[in-house]
Write an enzyme that holds these catalytic residues in place. Structure first.
Site, PDB file in Angstrom:
ATOM      1  N   LYS A 182       0.805  -1.192   0.000  1.00 46.99           N
ATOM      2  CA  LYS A 182       0.000   0.000   0.000  1.00 46.99           C
ATOM      3  C   LYS A 182       0.857   1.269   0.000  1.00 46.99           C
ATOM      4  O   LYS A 182       0.389   2.356  -0.347  1.00 46.99           O
ATOM      5  CB  LYS A 182      -0.851   0.041   1.281  1.00 46.99           C
ATOM      6  CG  LYS A 182      -1.781  -1.106   1.469  1.00 46.99           C
ATOM      7  CD  LYS A 182      -2.504  -0.935   2.815  1.00 46.99           C
ATOM      8  CE  LYS A 182      -3.173  -2.210   3.229  1.00 46.99           C
ATOM      9  NZ  LYS A 182      -3.728  -2.101   4.605  1.00 46.99           N
ATOM     10  N   GLY A 183       2.091   1.158   0.413  1.00 50.04           N
ATOM     11  CA  GLY A 183       2.896   2.320   0.791  1.00 50.04           C
ATOM     12  C   GLY A 183       3.113   3.373  -0.277  1.00 50.04           C
ATOM     13  O   GLY A 183       3.373   4.530   0.048  1.00 50.04           O
TER      14      GLY A 183
ATOM     15  N   GLU B 248       7.896   2.542  -5.888  1.00 45.00           N
ATOM     16  CA  GLU B 248       7.948   2.045  -4.507  1.00 45.00           C
ATOM     17  C   GLU B 248       8.002   3.214  -3.522  1.00 45.00           C
ATOM     18  O   GLU B 248       8.463   4.308  -3.871  1.00 45.00           O
ATOM     19  CB  GLU B 248       9.218   1.202  -4.309  1.00 45.00           C
ATOM     20  CG  GLU B 248       9.008  -0.300  -4.318  1.00 45.00           C
ATOM     21  CD  GLU B 248       8.371  -0.817  -3.027  1.00 45.00           C
ATOM     22  OE1 GLU B 248       7.612  -0.083  -2.363  1.00 45.00           O
ATOM     23  OE2 GLU B 248       8.617  -1.979  -2.686  1.00 45.00           O
TER      24      GLU B 248
ATOM     25  N   ASP C  54      14.498  -1.008   1.337  1.00 39.62           N
ATOM     26  CA  ASP C  54      15.245  -1.244   2.579  1.00 39.62           C
ATOM     27  C   ASP C  54      16.315  -2.297   2.269  1.00 39.62           C
ATOM     28  O   ASP C  54      17.391  -1.971   1.769  1.00 39.62           O
ATOM     29  CB  ASP C  54      14.233  -1.687   3.638  1.00 39.62           C
ATOM     30  CG  ASP C  54      14.810  -1.875   5.028  1.00 39.62           C
ATOM     31  OD1 ASP C  54      16.026  -1.765   5.185  1.00 39.62           O
ATOM     32  OD2 ASP C  54      14.034  -2.141   5.959  1.00 39.62           O
TER      33      ASP C  54
ATOM     34  N   VAL D 135      10.659   4.927   9.147  1.00 44.47           N
ATOM     35  CA  VAL D 135      10.033   6.186   8.760  1.00 44.47           C
ATOM     36  C   VAL D 135       8.561   5.973   8.427  1.00 44.47           C
ATOM     37  O   VAL D 135       8.162   4.893   7.983  1.00 44.47           O
ATOM     38  CB  VAL D 135      10.769   6.847   7.568  1.00 44.47           C
ATOM     39  CG1 VAL D 135      12.142   7.337   7.998  1.00 44.47           C
ATOM     40  CG2 VAL D 135      10.899   5.895   6.387  1.00 44.47           C
TER      41      VAL D 135
HETATM   42  P1  IMP Z   1      12.751  -4.516   1.668  1.00 52.57           P
HETATM   43  O1  IMP Z   1      12.234  -5.764   1.005  1.00 52.57           O
HETATM   44  O2  IMP Z   1      13.543  -4.845   2.907  1.00 52.57           O
HETATM   45  O3  IMP Z   1      13.502  -3.612   0.727  1.00 52.57           O
HETATM   46  O4  IMP Z   1      11.522  -3.756   2.258  1.00 52.57           O
HETATM   47  C1  IMP Z   1      10.685  -3.018   1.474  1.00 52.57           C
HETATM   48  C2  IMP Z   1       9.356  -2.816   2.150  1.00 52.57           C
HETATM   49  O5  IMP Z   1       9.449  -2.795   3.590  1.00 52.57           O
HETATM   50  C3  IMP Z   1       8.807  -1.472   1.776  1.00 52.57           C
HETATM   51  O6  IMP Z   1       8.056  -1.545   0.584  1.00 52.57           O
HETATM   52  C4  IMP Z   1       7.977  -1.095   2.970  1.00 52.57           C
HETATM   53  O7  IMP Z   1       6.690  -1.661   2.840  1.00 52.57           O
HETATM   54  C5  IMP Z   1       8.662  -1.764   4.129  1.00 52.57           C
HETATM   55  N1  IMP Z   1       9.542  -0.825   4.849  1.00 52.57           N
HETATM   56  C6  IMP Z   1      10.890  -0.915   4.972  1.00 52.57           C
HETATM   57  N2  IMP Z   1      11.367   0.078   5.728  1.00 52.57           N
HETATM   58  C7  IMP Z   1      10.301   0.840   6.083  1.00 52.57           C
HETATM   59  C8  IMP Z   1      10.149   2.030   6.886  1.00 52.57           C
HETATM   60  O8  IMP Z   1      11.103   2.614   7.417  1.00 52.57           O
HETATM   61  N3  IMP Z   1       8.892   2.492   7.028  1.00 52.57           N
HETATM   62  C9  IMP Z   1       7.798   1.900   6.464  1.00 52.57           C
HETATM   63  N4  IMP Z   1       7.894   0.789   5.705  1.00 52.57           N
HETATM   64  C10 IMP Z   1       9.130   0.257   5.522  1.00 52.57           C
END
Ligand code: IMP
Length: 179
Positions: free
Chosen positions: A41-42, A97, A101, A151
């Site tokens: 959703k972000g 996106e 992260d 965040v």
């Molecule tokens: P990744 O797979 O670790 O890159 O994570 C990506 C997903 O984790 C993002 O699309 C967000 O939904 C969530 N996410 C990672 N860090 C944050 C944050 O600091 N705040 C909110 N959502 C986050």
């Protein structure tokens, strides 16, 4: 509870979104409809603002994934919840996106969308936690780099809270740990 402290204010976000939109509009000029794939959703607020500032023809699609894991800690395993509905074969695709992260989610999304045989795939993320990268994945358009902190706001949540804050704020480590 009081509002989270400001990390990036609304004016700075909108200025940067405008810059990204200009750059994307230049890069995709004369290439036909650009398919913006918002990751639910972000990304919904970022996608709304970015898409309205583009000066090129565009189509909006959504994809939804969920990460296995608890609270603010990702396990790295990603699951497809909803695929794109429209036909994106032979079209230029831009994944939109909220934040990258570890990079696992973006890498997984690229794989899913490649299976639809688009003409090209590029990636755009409002935020990037560069220090947290675990997998090598290219982000073609980045809004801001942030540190390894949680965040919220402008679409991003912590436990479904704070998505509609107009700015990007930080959640205190105590709150992340449920304290
Ligand atoms: P990744 O797979 O670790 O890159 O994570 C990506 C997903 O984790 C993002 O699309 C967000 O939904 C969530 N996410 C990672 N860090 C944050 C944050 O600091 N705040 C909110 N959502 C986050």
């Amino acid at each position: 509870m009081s509002n989270p402290p400001v990390l990036i204010d609304e004016a700075a976000i909108l200025k940067r979104v405008g810059e990204l939109a200009d750059q994307i509009s230049d890069d995709y000029a004369d290439k036909g409809d650009l398919v913006l794939v918002g990751v639910l959703k972000g990304s919904f607020i970022f996608l709304a603002d970015l898409s309205r500032r583009l000066s090129i023809p565009r189509i909006i699609e959504f994809i939804a994934v969920s990460s296995y894991g608890t609270g603010s800690v990702s396990s790295g395993a990603v699951r497809l919840v909803m695929d794109v509905r429209g036909n994106i074969e032979n079209r230029h695709v831009l994944i939109v996106e909220d934040i990258v992260d570890t990079g696992h989610t973006l890498k997984y999304l690229i794989g899913i969308l490649e299976s639809h045989r688009p003409a090209s795939i590029r990636t755009c993320s409002l935020l990037h936690k560069a220090e947290s990268a675990e997998v090598d994945v290219k982000i073609d358009y980045v809004g801001f780099s942030v540190g390894d902190e949680w965040v919220v706001g402008y679409g991003l949540d912590f436990g479904e809270q704070d998505r509609t804050l107009p700015y990007i704020g930080t959640v205190a480590p105590d709150d992340r740990n449920g304290g």
